[in-house]
Design an enzyme around this catalytic site. Structure first.
Site, PDB file in Angstrom:
ATOM      1  N   ARG A  23      60.450  74.263  66.204  1.00 33.14           N
ATOM      2  CA  ARG A  23      60.863  75.155  67.982  1.00 33.14           C
ATOM      3  C   ARG A  23      61.546  75.636  68.044  1.00 33.14           C
ATOM      4  O   ARG A  23      62.134  75.578  66.130  1.00 33.14           O
ATOM      5  CB  ARG A  23      60.348  74.190  68.816  1.00 33.14           C
ATOM      6  CG  ARG A  23      61.650  73.487  68.597  1.00 33.14           C
ATOM      7  CD  ARG A  23      61.705  72.492  70.177  1.00 33.14           C
ATOM      8  NE  ARG A  23      62.145  70.886  69.309  1.00 33.14           N
ATOM      9  CZ  ARG A  23      63.725  70.685  69.532  1.00 33.14           C
ATOM     10  NH1 ARG A  23      64.296  72.234  69.135  1.00 33.14           N
ATOM     11  NH2 ARG A  23      64.197  69.877  69.195  1.00 33.14           N
ATOM     12  N   GLU A  59      63.595  51.796  59.714  1.00 32.81           N
ATOM     13  CA  GLU A  59      64.714  52.644  58.852  1.00 32.81           C
ATOM     14  C   GLU A  59      65.764  52.591  58.820  1.00 32.81           C
ATOM     15  O   GLU A  59      66.707  51.544  59.741  1.00 32.81           O
ATOM     16  CB  GLU A  59      64.817  54.351  59.207  1.00 32.81           C
ATOM     17  CG  GLU A  59      64.852  55.303  58.843  1.00 32.81           C
ATOM     18  CD  GLU A  59      64.472  57.192  59.420  1.00 32.81           C
ATOM     19  OE1 GLU A  59      63.445  57.333  59.163  1.00 32.81           O
ATOM     20  OE2 GLU A  59      65.304  56.903  60.100  1.00 32.81           O
ATOM     21  N   LYS A 119      57.326  61.315  63.298  1.00 33.73           N
ATOM     22  CA  LYS A 119      57.422  61.156  62.626  1.00 33.73           C
ATOM     23  C   LYS A 119      57.377  60.565  61.084  1.00 33.73           C
ATOM     24  O   LYS A 119      57.760  60.572  60.072  1.00 33.73           O
ATOM     25  CB  LYS A 119      58.688  60.800  62.714  1.00 33.73           C
ATOM     26  CG  LYS A 119      59.304  61.334  64.215  1.00 33.73           C
ATOM     27  CD  LYS A 119      61.141  60.774  64.634  1.00 33.73           C
ATOM     28  CE  LYS A 119      61.574  61.865  65.376  1.00 33.73           C
ATOM     29  NZ  LYS A 119      63.011  61.652  65.394  1.00 33.73           N
TER      30      LYS A 119
HETATM   31  P1  ADP Z   1      67.901  70.203  69.459  1.00 35.19           P
HETATM   32  O1  ADP Z   1      68.017  70.650  67.854  1.00 35.19           O
HETATM   33  O2  ADP Z   1      66.852  71.770  69.501  1.00 35.19           O
HETATM   34  O3  ADP Z   1      68.675  71.005  69.611  1.00 35.19           O
HETATM   35  P2  ADP Z   1      66.860  68.325  70.875  1.00 35.19           P
HETATM   36  O4  ADP Z   1      66.276  67.408  69.774  1.00 35.19           O
HETATM   37  O5  ADP Z   1      68.592  68.013  71.453  1.00 35.19           O
HETATM   38  O6  ADP Z   1      66.589  69.792  69.455  1.00 35.19           O
HETATM   39  O7  ADP Z   1      66.088  68.341  72.131  1.00 35.19           O
HETATM   40  C1  ADP Z   1      65.968  69.918  72.930  1.00 35.19           C
HETATM   41  C2  ADP Z   1      65.210  69.148  74.002  1.00 35.19           C
HETATM   42  O8  ADP Z   1      64.308  69.080  73.967  1.00 35.19           O
HETATM   43  C3  ADP Z   1      66.512  68.735  74.701  1.00 35.19           C
HETATM   44  O9  ADP Z   1      67.365  68.876  75.005  1.00 35.19           O
HETATM   45  C4  ADP Z   1      65.499  67.583  75.795  1.00 35.19           C
HETATM   46  O10 ADP Z   1      66.104  68.333  77.122  1.00 35.19           O
HETATM   47  C5  ADP Z   1      64.217  67.885  75.412  1.00 35.19           C
HETATM   48  N1  ADP Z   1      64.114  66.908  74.211  1.00 35.19           N
HETATM   49  C6  ADP Z   1      63.128  67.129  73.005  1.00 35.19           C
HETATM   50  N2  ADP Z   1      62.211  66.272  72.703  1.00 35.19           N
HETATM   51  C7  ADP Z   1      62.259  65.325  74.122  1.00 35.19           C
HETATM   52  C8  ADP Z   1      61.770  63.904  74.680  1.00 35.19           C
HETATM   53  N3  ADP Z   1      60.706  63.375  73.635  1.00 35.19           N
HETATM   54  N4  ADP Z   1      61.621  63.160  75.298  1.00 35.19           N
HETATM   55  C9  ADP Z   1      62.660  64.030  76.821  1.00 35.19           C
HETATM   56  N5  ADP Z   1      63.185  65.797  76.100  1.00 35.19           N
HETATM   57  C10 ADP Z   1      62.747  65.680  74.998  1.00 35.19           C
HETATM   58  P1  ADP Z   2      65.330  63.422  67.572  1.00 36.07           P
HETATM   59  O1  ADP Z   2      63.925  63.506  67.227  1.00 36.07           O
HETATM   60  O2  ADP Z   2      65.520  62.190  68.286  1.00 36.07           O
HETATM   61  O3  ADP Z   2      66.403  64.142  67.753  1.00 36.07           O
HETATM   62  P2  ADP Z   2      65.950  62.150  64.952  1.00 36.07           P
HETATM   63  O4  ADP Z   2      65.447  60.772  63.724  1.00 36.07           O
HETATM   64  O5  ADP Z   2      66.430  63.602  64.039  1.00 36.07           O
HETATM   65  O6  ADP Z   2      65.817  61.671  66.122  1.00 36.07           O
HETATM   66  O7  ADP Z   2      67.414  61.967  64.933  1.00 36.07           O
HETATM   67  C1  ADP Z   2      68.669  61.297  65.443  1.00 36.07           C
HETATM   68  C2  ADP Z   2      69.645  61.228  65.039  1.00 36.07           C
HETATM   69  O8  ADP Z   2      70.189  60.093  65.414  1.00 36.07           O
HETATM   70  C3  ADP Z   2      70.662  62.922  64.220  1.00 36.07           C
HETATM   71  O9  ADP Z   2      70.720  63.381  64.054  1.00 36.07           O
HETATM   72  C4  ADP Z   2      71.396  61.081  63.436  1.00 36.07           C
HETATM   73  O10 ADP Z   2      72.350  61.279  64.316  1.00 36.07           O
HETATM   74  C5  ADP Z   2      71.145  59.405  64.097  1.00 36.07           C
HETATM   75  N1  ADP Z   2      69.974  59.029  63.163  1.00 36.07           N
HETATM   76  C6  ADP Z   2      69.118  59.514  62.836  1.00 36.07           C
HETATM   77  N2  ADP Z   2      68.011  58.438  61.808  1.00 36.07           N
HETATM   78  C7  ADP Z   2      69.674  58.114  61.640  1.00 36.07           C
HETATM   79  C8  ADP Z   2      69.049  56.508  60.006  1.00 36.07           C
HETATM   80  N3  ADP Z   2      68.536  56.349  59.461  1.00 36.07           N
HETATM   81  N4  ADP Z   2      70.569  56.554  60.231  1.00 36.07           N
HETATM   82  C9  ADP Z   2      71.776  56.465  60.599  1.00 36.07           C
HETATM   83  N5  ADP Z   2      71.526  58.162  61.274  1.00 36.07           N
HETATM   84  C10 ADP Z   2      70.543  58.498  61.739  1.00 36.07           C
END
Ligand code: ADP
Ligand code: ADP
Ligand code: MG
Length: 491
Positions: A292, A200, A116
């Protein structure tokens, strides 16, 4: 040319990929763990290979076992689905070394997207706005605290390797920050064996709006519109919809240009998702790229008419994207509900075990991607997602009412599901008027309202049952159980 794909995944997404393989005349190969011997994905594939024990580390994450299955089956390519190895650049590189086509971006590009911090830096270089925060990784809690003091609380601590809502912690003051620094570090080491943290600014009342993007090996890039994924619980998506109620054509185009720039900046190839947060003021901030196929890709398929898995295969084959941005038109509205095996009243605890009976929803505009069948079971070893229910409509209201009808038709026995909660959400005035934010559930006290609604419903049923008893006569009181609507009782 791709002729035989090994699908390195399980559940609904493995089935989804195989469906496109069949339509294209491509052979599909399944892999399965001990736990998945009776699963649909292994039955529907042309061939299936056992890859180990139930625990993901021993099977779906075991790269050597999967490479063995590729060699035995003679598959020329791998589709990783989502989760598991889908964003593992070591695995993508291992496939490349073995002369197997990995259906996704190159290992290098994936490595950049998976970090990230480096990815944010690449976006800043490319002029794509990102959430204000630390310019680099923070080495310890002291440094995190000094950056937090500069940008102002509340802040988020994020593991750069986090995903699926894990590895993120909201902190309101310095003592919380110090505590969270330890726990995020521990969690990240437990999950991926390493930790690196960024700070952040926490944006209040934001929407999660993401763009489907595609870029081919010739450098042509397009976006395939946005998806609003603001209905979340603990940073995990529950309900998604497209178009977003706050994205008009001009905004779609403006942010879409940023998305294409983002794809170029990381040398992306194949399909991916660029995630943004939209602040209440209307600004969009890039948060990350998911390198993906996304869980919620079906709603994009419903409004674009595309088969996104086919597009992935075509791009992996070296073909050019067969359309240009100005030709792309969005048609109608689509909503997805992630049907999880969870007890929404027990803090969403996983609910697992046999599923003796299932009735799937059907009807105009309804699509249900699922691994469920009568007599299957929900395993405690894997993700709680059982089904993705999507509804398309000419108008938002049509997609919403079709979704409500489909949720009503969907019956799953044996495990608790998130279906009742989704009925409540889709009926709230806040959801209907598009007043969405990532804290929607807490902001509008949804769980308590849901409880109150169910209680009222039960009281209504009891009253109806009593009325039925009094008209039929006391001697038939034994039949009052049948007075409610037809169903399977305690589901
Ligand atoms: P999407 O936006 O496609 O829903 P998610 O962030 O919800 O993506 O991730 C999709 C799936 O991938 C999750 O339901 C989880 O099972 C798996 N996953 C992704 N990253 C991780 C992680 N760091 N640790 C565990 N599971 C993960
Ligand atoms: P992941 O890899 O687990 O999907 P993301 O960085 O995409 O992590 O963030 C997942 C969720 O966390 C976002 O959809 C949002 O709801 C919340 N989030 C992430 N960053 C922020 C932020 N800077 N401020 C507020 N909410 C956040
Ligand atoms: Mg994300």
């Amino acid at each position: 040319m791709i002729e035989k794909i090994l699908v390195a995944n399980r559940g609904e997404i493995a089935l989804r990929v195989m469906r496109t393989c069949r339509a294209l005349g491509i052979k599909s190969v399944a892999v399965f763990s001990d736990e998945d011997r009776d699963s649909l994905h292994m039955k529907q594939a042309d061939e299936a290979y056992h890859i180990g024990e139930a625990a993901p580390a021993k099977s779906y994450l075991n790269q050597n076992n999967i490479i063995d299955a590729i060699k035995k089956s003679g598959a020329d390519s791998v589709h990783p689905g989502y989760g598991f190895l889908s964003e593992n650049d070591d695995f993508a590189a291992l496939c490349e070394r073995n002369g197997v086509t990995f259906i996704g971006p190159t290992a290098d590009s994936m490595n950049l997207c998976g970090d990230k911090m480096r990815c944010k830096a690449a976006m800043l270089d490319a002029g794509v706005p990102t959430v204000p925060g630390s310019p680099d990784l923070v080495k310890d809690a002291d440094e995190a605290a000094s950056i937090a003091a500069q940008i102002g609380y509340p802040v988020l601590l994020k593991s750069v390797y986090g995903g699926g809502g894990r590895g993120i912690r909201l902190v309101n003051d310095e003592s919380q920050l110090r505590e969270a620094f330890e726990s995020v570090t521990g969690e990240s080491i437990a999950a991926v064996g390493k930790s690196a943290i960024l700070v952040e600014k926490f944006l209040q009342k934001t929407r999660h709006i993401e763009y489907q993007m595609a870029r081919d090996k010739h450098g042509n890039a397009v976006h395939i519109f946005e998806r609003e994924c603001s209905i979340q619980r603990r940073n995990q998506k529950l309900i998604e919809q497209t178009p977003s109620p706050v994205v008009d054509a001009a905004t779609r185009e403006r942010v879409g240009e940023l998305v294409v720039r983002a794809a170029d900046a990381v040398g992306y190839s194949n399909l991916g998702t660029a995630e943004f947060l939209r602040a209440d003021t209307g600004e969009f901030y890039f948060i990350e790229i998911n390198a993906r196929l996304q869980v919620e890709h079906p709603i994009t398929e419903l409004v674009s008419g595309l088969d996104l898995v086919k597009l992935q295969i075509d791009i992996a084959n070296g073909e050019e994207i067969p359309f240009k941005q100005p030709e792309m038109q969005m048609d109608g509205y689509a909503i997805e509900c992630r049907i999880n095996a969870e007890d929404t009243f027990l803090d969403f605890a996983p609910s697992t075990g046999p599923v003796p009976r299932v009735t799937l929803p059907h009807g105009p505009g309804v699509r249900c991607d699922t691994y469920l069948y009568p007599g299957c079971s929900v395993s405690p070893f894997y993700d709680s997602l059982m089904a993705k229910l999507c509804a398309w409509g000419d108008t938002f209201e049509q997609s919403r009412t079709r979704m409500l009808a489909a949720l009503g038709d969907f019956r799953i026995s044996g495990v608790q599901t998130s279906i009742p909660l989704y009925k409540t959400i889709l009926n709230t005035p806040e959801y209907i008027r598009g007043d969405l934010s990532t804290d929607f559930l807490a902001r509008y006290d949804i769980i308590r309202r849901h409880e109150a609604e169910l209680k009222e419903e039960r009281q209504g049923l009891a009253a109806a049952a009593l009325a039925a008893v009094s008209t039929r006569g006391a001697h038939r009181a034994g039949m009052t159980k049948a007075a409610g609507p037809p169903g399977w009782g305690e589901m």
